[in-house]
Every structure is written in C-alpha cells, then in structure tokens.
Design a protein around this motif. Structure first.
Motif, PDB file in Angstrom:
ATOM      1  N   HIS A   1       0.806  -1.219   0.000  1.00 35.44           N
ATOM      2  CA  HIS A   1       0.000   0.000   0.000  1.00 35.44           C
ATOM      3  C   HIS A   1       0.842   1.275   0.000  1.00 35.44           C
ATOM      4  N   GLU A   2       1.991   1.248   0.667  1.00 36.70           N
ATOM      5  CA  GLU A   2       2.806   2.460   0.790  1.00 36.70           C
ATOM      6  C   GLU A   2       3.875   2.578  -0.295  1.00 36.70           C
ATOM      7  N   ARG A   3       4.374   1.457  -0.812  1.00 36.32           N
ATOM      8  CA  ARG A   3       5.452   1.473  -1.797  1.00 36.32           C
ATOM      9  C   ARG A   3       5.008   0.994  -3.169  1.00 36.32           C
ATOM     10  N   GLY A   4       3.779   0.494  -3.284  1.00 38.13           N
ATOM     11  CA  GLY A   4       3.261   0.064  -4.582  1.00 38.13           C
ATOM     12  C   GLY A   4       3.891  -1.214  -5.089  1.00 38.13           C
ATOM     13  N   ALA A   5       4.301  -2.094  -4.177  1.00 40.14           N
ATOM     14  CA  ALA A   5       4.962  -3.341  -4.566  1.00 40.14           C
ATOM     15  C   ALA A   5       3.941  -4.443  -4.829  1.00 40.14           C
ATOM     16  N   LYS A   6       4.351  -5.403  -5.633  1.00 45.32           N
ATOM     17  CA  LYS A   6       3.590  -6.637  -5.846  1.00 45.32           C
ATOM     18  C   LYS A   6       4.217  -7.692  -4.937  1.00 45.32           C
ATOM     19  N   VAL A   7       3.470  -8.164  -3.951  1.00 44.71           N
ATOM     20  CA  VAL A   7       4.084  -8.897  -2.849  1.00 44.71           C
ATOM     21  C   VAL A   7       3.639 -10.353  -2.799  1.00 44.71           C
ATOM     22  N   LEU A   8       4.519 -11.164  -2.228  1.00 47.90           N
ATOM     23  CA  LEU A   8       4.220 -12.562  -1.922  1.00 47.90           C
ATOM     24  C   LEU A   8       4.988 -12.931  -0.660  1.00 47.90           C
ATOM     25  N   GLY A   9       4.324 -13.617   0.255  1.00 45.65           N
ATOM     26  CA  GLY A   9       4.974 -14.052   1.476  1.00 45.65           C
ATOM     27  C   GLY A   9       5.189 -15.555   1.480  1.00 45.65           C
ATOM     28  N   MET A  10       6.093 -15.984   2.332  1.00 48.91           N
ATOM     29  CA  MET A  10       6.326 -17.415   2.560  1.00 48.91           C
ATOM     30  C   MET A  10       6.384 -17.626   4.060  1.00 48.91           C
ATOM     31  N   GLU A  11       5.568 -18.551   4.554  1.00 45.84           N
ATOM     32  CA  GLU A  11       5.450 -18.764   6.003  1.00 45.84           C
ATOM     33  C   GLU A  11       5.044 -20.214   6.250  1.00 45.84           C
ATOM     34  N   ILE A  12       5.450 -20.774   7.390  1.00 44.59           N
ATOM     35  CA  ILE A  12       5.109 -22.159   7.714  1.00 44.59           C
ATOM     36  C   ILE A  12       4.009 -22.266   8.756  1.00 44.59           C
ATOM     37  N   ASP A  13       3.886 -21.260   9.629  1.00 49.61           N
ATOM     38  CA  ASP A  13       2.926 -21.307  10.725  1.00 49.61           C
ATOM     39  C   ASP A  13       1.507 -21.053  10.207  1.00 49.61           C
ATOM     40  N   GLN A  14       0.602 -22.003  10.444  1.00 52.00           N
ATOM     41  CA  GLN A  14      -0.754 -21.896   9.891  1.00 52.00           C
ATOM     42  C   GLN A  14      -1.524 -20.705  10.453  1.00 52.00           C
ATOM     43  N   ASP A  15      -1.337 -20.399  11.740  1.00 49.68           N
ATOM     44  CA  ASP A  15      -2.029 -19.254  12.322  1.00 49.68           C
ATOM     45  C   ASP A  15      -1.567 -17.951  11.671  1.00 49.68           C
ATOM     46  N   LEU A  16      -0.252 -17.826  11.425  1.00 49.70           N
ATOM     47  CA  LEU A  16       0.269 -16.627  10.776  1.00 49.70           C
ATOM     48  C   LEU A  16      -0.171 -16.554   9.317  1.00 49.70           C
ATOM     49  N   ILE A  17      -0.292 -17.701   8.664  1.00 51.26           N
ATOM     50  CA  ILE A  17      -0.794 -17.724   7.288  1.00 51.26           C
ATOM     51  C   ILE A  17      -2.219 -17.193   7.234  1.00 51.26           C
ATOM     52  N   ALA A  18      -3.023 -17.582   8.215  1.00 47.82           N
ATOM     53  CA  ALA A  18      -4.399 -17.078   8.283  1.00 47.82           C
ATOM     54  C   ALA A  18      -4.411 -15.558   8.457  1.00 47.82           C
ATOM     55  N   GLU A  19      -3.460 -15.022   9.248  1.00 44.57           N
ATOM     56  CA  GLU A  19      -3.375 -13.575   9.427  1.00 44.57           C
ATOM     57  C   GLU A  19      -2.915 -12.896   8.143  1.00 44.57           C
TER      58      GLU A  19
ATOM     59  N   ILE B   1      -3.610 -13.877   5.123  1.00 39.41           N
ATOM     60  CA  ILE B   1      -4.788 -13.856   4.257  1.00 39.41           C
ATOM     61  C   ILE B   1      -5.742 -12.754   4.701  1.00 39.41           C
ATOM     62  N   ALA B   2      -5.909 -12.618   6.021  1.00 42.73           N
ATOM     63  CA  ALA B   2      -6.765 -11.547   6.542  1.00 42.73           C
ATOM     64  C   ALA B   2      -6.217 -10.172   6.203  1.00 42.73           C
ATOM     65  N   ASN B   3      -4.898 -10.064   6.083  1.00 39.70           N
ATOM     66  CA  ASN B   3      -4.258  -8.799   5.710  1.00 39.70           C
ATOM     67  C   ASN B   3      -4.227  -8.581   4.195  1.00 39.70           C
ATOM     68  N   GLY B   4      -4.806  -9.516   3.442  1.00 42.92           N
ATOM     69  CA  GLY B   4      -4.837  -9.373   1.991  1.00 42.92           C
ATOM     70  C   GLY B   4      -3.501  -9.637   1.323  1.00 42.92           C
ATOM     71  N   VAL B   5      -2.660 -10.440   1.979  1.00 38.00           N
ATOM     72  CA  VAL B   5      -1.326 -10.736   1.460  1.00 38.00           C
ATOM     73  C   VAL B   5      -1.279 -12.175   0.959  1.00 38.00           C
ATOM     74  N   PRO B   6      -0.976 -12.401  -0.329  1.00 35.64           N
ATOM     75  CA  PRO B   6      -0.830 -13.767  -0.820  1.00 35.64           C
ATOM     76  C   PRO B   6       0.375 -14.442  -0.173  1.00 35.64           C
ATOM     77  N   VAL B   7       0.227 -15.722   0.157  1.00 39.49           N
ATOM     78  CA  VAL B   7       1.272 -16.397   0.912  1.00 39.49           C
ATOM     79  C   VAL B   7       1.389 -17.846   0.473  1.00 39.49           C
ATOM     80  N   VAL B   8       2.622 -18.348   0.484  1.00 39.65           N
ATOM     81  CA  VAL B   8       2.916 -19.745   0.201  1.00 39.65           C
ATOM     82  C   VAL B   8       3.305 -20.408   1.513  1.00 39.65           C
ATOM     83  N   GLN B   9       2.719 -21.577   1.808  1.00 39.12           N
ATOM     84  CA  GLN B   9       3.094 -22.309   3.011  1.00 39.12           C
ATOM     85  C   GLN B   9       4.271 -23.218   2.694  1.00 39.12           C
ATOM     86  N   SER B  10       5.409 -22.955   3.354  1.00 43.13           N
ATOM     87  CA  SER B  10       6.599 -23.765   3.110  1.00 43.13           C
ATOM     88  C   SER B  10       7.623 -23.513   4.212  1.00 43.13           C
ATOM     89  N   ASP B  11       8.510 -24.472   4.373  1.00 41.27           N
ATOM     90  CA  ASP B  11       9.621 -24.380   5.307  1.00 41.27           C
ATOM     91  C   ASP B  11      10.785 -23.697   4.600  1.00 41.27           C
TER      92      ASP B  11
END
Length: 205
Positions: free
Chosen positions: A44-62, A64-74
């Motif tokens: 929103h502030e820098r105009g980037a096209k973003v993708l996250g990578m995270e393993i924790d399911q609770d954080l992945i849910a957050e 998604i709630a923040n509108g951030v696409p994410v891949v679940q992986s170690d």
C-alpha cells in the motif's frame, strides 16, 4: 510513507531500511513473512507486488486476513515455486540465524531474486562481547533476548562472519547498511563492533 507505516516500523529499523529499497511495481518475496503486516505496508505504501512465505498456519491465516498472498513452506526446503530471477527483491529479515543451513538458503535467495535484502543480528556487537567477557555467560540484548537453552537462534554470527560467507558463496555485497541504537559515527566506521545489526543488499555474481 504514511504515519501508520512509520509507527509499525519504529521498533524494527532494519525493516524501515529495507522498505526504502522497494520501488513501485517491484515484485517482492518475504521469506518468513509472519502475519504479513510488513508486506501489506509495502503493497500500500510502496506500490509493490508482494508474496509471502510462512510455515505457521495461524500466521498464514493472518496474512490472508491482511490481503497478502502467501505460500506455506519451510525455509529450509527448496524454493521450487519460484523461477530464477522471478522477484526484484527477496527479503530475509532477522531469520537467517534460525536456519539449519544458512549457506544453502543464501544460494536460494540470490537464485530467485535479482536482489536480496538480508537483515542480520550482529553477535559481534560490543555489548555482547562485554557480557561474554565479564560474566562468562551467553549475552542477552534487545535483539537477542533469549536464554541459551530456549533461543531459536542456532547460528549466531558477526558482520565479519556474514561478509566471509558471501565471499565463500560467490555472492556480491552491493551495499551494507549498519544499524545502531547509538554512536552513529562509530557504527558507520566500525559496524562489526558498534552495530546491533546490519542490512545487506546482495546479488549473485
């Protein structure tokens, strides 16, 4: 940047430094992105096209709630979902010391990213040295608040160690931005002693 952006990063100067490296339209991958709040701000502030990578399911849910696409992986696994140079910037913030094989992860991030921004906790900081010398016990700081027996940090190193690793791996250090709570002049000239951490901007040679 907006006021909200500044308030969110007040306690993470390394992320504030990394945010300044992001230009509008950049494809950004954040490895170990947590709840995605940093990527949300970059979007929103820098105009980037973003993708996250995270393993924790609770954080992945957050994420998604923040509108951030994410891949679940170690992070110790291969980055098979990403092709070579498919991101303008890959971010690894205060995470590398928790990896089983930091050297292997470094090879991966410069493969998938044209540039990589790695923020690093400096175990060579003078406060760590003094605590170890005077008390004979593993030091604790704001950046390393854990006891030796419950810390997630399994590969603590110094800025000098990280530079050597980059040379060993054939990774080019484009820029070093040392971070210090005080002594700005000393931090700039002797970062291995006076910087609490450092942001390295890297690329594959």
């Amino acid at each position: 940047m907006g006021k909200h952006f500044h308030s969110e990063l007040r306690n993470r100067p390394d992320l504030a430094v990394i945010a300044e490296l992001v230009d509008p339209g950049h494809r950004v991958l954040d490895l170990g992105c947590g709840d995605g709040s940093f990527l949300k701000m970059l979007k929103h502030e820098r105009g980037a096209k973003v993708l996250g990578m995270e393993i924790d399911q609770d954080l992945i849910a957050e994420c998604i709630a923040n509108g951030v696409p994410v891949v679940q992986s170690d992070l110790d696994a291969e980055l098979d979902f990403a092709e070579d140079n498919s991101f303008d910037l890959v971010i690894l913030s205060q995470t590398i010391q928790q990896m089983r094989r930091p050297d292997q992860l470094m090879r991966k991030i410069v493969r998938v990213g044209k540039l990589a921004a790695v923020s690093f906790i400096n175990f060579g900081y003078f406060s760590c040295r003094m605590q170890l010398m005077l008390t004979g016990a593993m030091p604790r700081t704001k950046e390393i608040p854990y006891q030796w027996y419950n810390t997630p940090n399994i590969h603590l190193g110094t800025i000098k160690d990280f530079r050597r690793l980059c040379r060993h791996l054939g990774i080019k250090v484009i820029q070093e931005i040392p971070i210090g709570h005080s002594f700005p002049l000393l931090t700039r000239h002797w970062p291995n002693l006076f910087a609490v951490g450092c942001v390295f901007l890297l690329e594959k040679e």
